[in-house]
Design a protein around this motif. Structure first.
Motif, PDB file in Angstrom:
ATOM      1  N   GLU A  24     104.315  68.823   0.238  1.00  0.00           N
ATOM      2  CA  GLU A  24     103.815  69.844   0.882  1.00  0.00           C
ATOM      3  C   GLU A  24     102.341  69.397   1.000  1.00  0.00           C
ATOM      4  O   GLU A  24     101.881  69.901   2.185  1.00  0.00           O
ATOM      5  N   ARG A  25     101.479  68.385   0.647  1.00  0.00           N
ATOM      6  CA  ARG A  25     100.417  68.706   1.024  1.00  0.00           C
ATOM      7  C   ARG A  25     100.453  67.076   3.055  1.00  0.00           C
ATOM      8  O   ARG A  25     100.038  67.426   3.485  1.00  0.00           O
ATOM      9  N   ARG A  26     101.736  66.578   2.169  1.00  0.00           N
ATOM     10  CA  ARG A  26     102.219  65.723   4.001  1.00  0.00           C
ATOM     11  C   ARG A  26     102.986  66.575   4.832  1.00  0.00           C
ATOM     12  O   ARG A  26     103.250  65.757   6.306  1.00  0.00           O
ATOM     13  N   ARG A  27     103.601  67.881   4.556  1.00  0.00           N
ATOM     14  CA  ARG A  27     103.721  68.571   5.551  1.00  0.00           C
ATOM     15  C   ARG A  27     102.475  68.962   6.880  1.00  0.00           C
ATOM     16  O   ARG A  27     101.212  69.420   6.240  1.00  0.00           O
ATOM     17  N   LEU A  28     102.517  68.706   8.349  1.00  0.00           N
ATOM     18  CA  LEU A  28     101.928  68.923   9.253  1.00  0.00           C
ATOM     19  C   LEU A  28     100.913  70.800   9.143  1.00  0.00           C
ATOM     20  O   LEU A  28      99.959  70.514   9.693  1.00  0.00           O
ATOM     21  N   GLU A  36      91.146  72.002  -0.134  1.00  0.00           N
ATOM     22  CA  GLU A  36      90.778  71.282  -1.684  1.00  0.00           C
ATOM     23  C   GLU A  36      91.213  71.954  -2.677  1.00  0.00           C
ATOM     24  O   GLU A  36      91.425  70.596  -3.732  1.00  0.00           O
ATOM     25  N   LEU A  37      91.985  73.019  -3.384  1.00  0.00           N
ATOM     26  CA  LEU A  37      92.694  73.690  -4.055  1.00  0.00           C
ATOM     27  C   LEU A  37      93.901  72.726  -4.619  1.00  0.00           C
ATOM     28  O   LEU A  37      94.074  72.351  -5.347  1.00  0.00           O
ATOM     29  N   LEU A  38      94.720  72.395  -3.090  1.00  0.00           N
ATOM     30  CA  LEU A  38      96.348  71.797  -3.626  1.00  0.00           C
ATOM     31  C   LEU A  38      96.048  70.191  -3.994  1.00  0.00           C
ATOM     32  O   LEU A  38      96.209  69.092  -4.522  1.00  0.00           O
ATOM     33  N   ASP A  39      94.109  69.154  -3.119  1.00  0.00           N
ATOM     34  CA  ASP A  39      93.923  68.047  -3.262  1.00  0.00           C
ATOM     35  C   ASP A  39      93.292  68.258  -5.071  1.00  0.00           C
ATOM     36  O   ASP A  39      94.332  66.954  -5.930  1.00  0.00           O
ATOM     37  N   LYS A  40      93.316  69.027  -5.549  1.00  0.00           N
ATOM     38  CA  LYS A  40      92.713  69.282  -6.636  1.00  0.00           C
ATOM     39  C   LYS A  40      93.770  68.980  -8.327  1.00  0.00           C
ATOM     40  O   LYS A  40      93.899  68.704  -8.986  1.00  0.00           O
ATOM     41  N   THR A  41      94.371  69.707  -7.913  1.00  0.00           N
ATOM     42  CA  THR A  41      96.200  70.350  -8.310  1.00  0.00           C
ATOM     43  C   THR A  41      97.010  68.771  -8.462  1.00  0.00           C
ATOM     44  O   THR A  41      97.282  68.910  -9.435  1.00  0.00           O
ATOM     45  N   ILE A  42      96.928  68.516  -7.802  1.00  0.00           N
ATOM     46  CA  ILE A  42      97.407  66.864  -7.459  1.00  0.00           C
ATOM     47  C   ILE A  42      97.051  66.446  -8.288  1.00  0.00           C
ATOM     48  O   ILE A  42      97.578  65.064  -8.811  1.00  0.00           O
ATOM     49  N   GLU A  43      95.617  65.899  -8.170  1.00  0.00           N
ATOM     50  CA  GLU A  43      94.637  64.770  -8.654  1.00  0.00           C
ATOM     51  C   GLU A  43      94.596  65.522 -10.321  1.00  0.00           C
ATOM     52  O   GLU A  43      94.993  64.638 -10.846  1.00  0.00           O
TER      53      GLU A  43
END
Length: 66
Positions: A18-22, A29-36
């Protein structure tokens, strides 16, 4: 609700895609923090699941006591 290790890996894979989808509306930030956080959780579980080689087994220790 608790997830198994396999379920967490699946969720992490989906989030990374999902993060790579254009044009994802979920980027940020929320998606990045959740992945981390999920990545760290999986790393911790892998480390804690490894057998410990540096444990002393006192029941097998030989020799005389003084």
């Amino acid at each position: 609700m608790l997830f198994s290790n396999r379920q967490k890996k699946l969720i992490l894979d989906v989030l990374l895609k999902e993060r790579r989808r254009l044009f994802s509306k979920h980027k940020g930030e929320l998606l990045d923090k959740t992945i981390e956080d999920l990545s760290q959780m999986l790393r911790n579980e892998e480390i804690n699941a490894e057998p410990k080689d540096n444990v002393i087994d006192w029941s097998k220790k030989g020799g005389k006591r003084r």
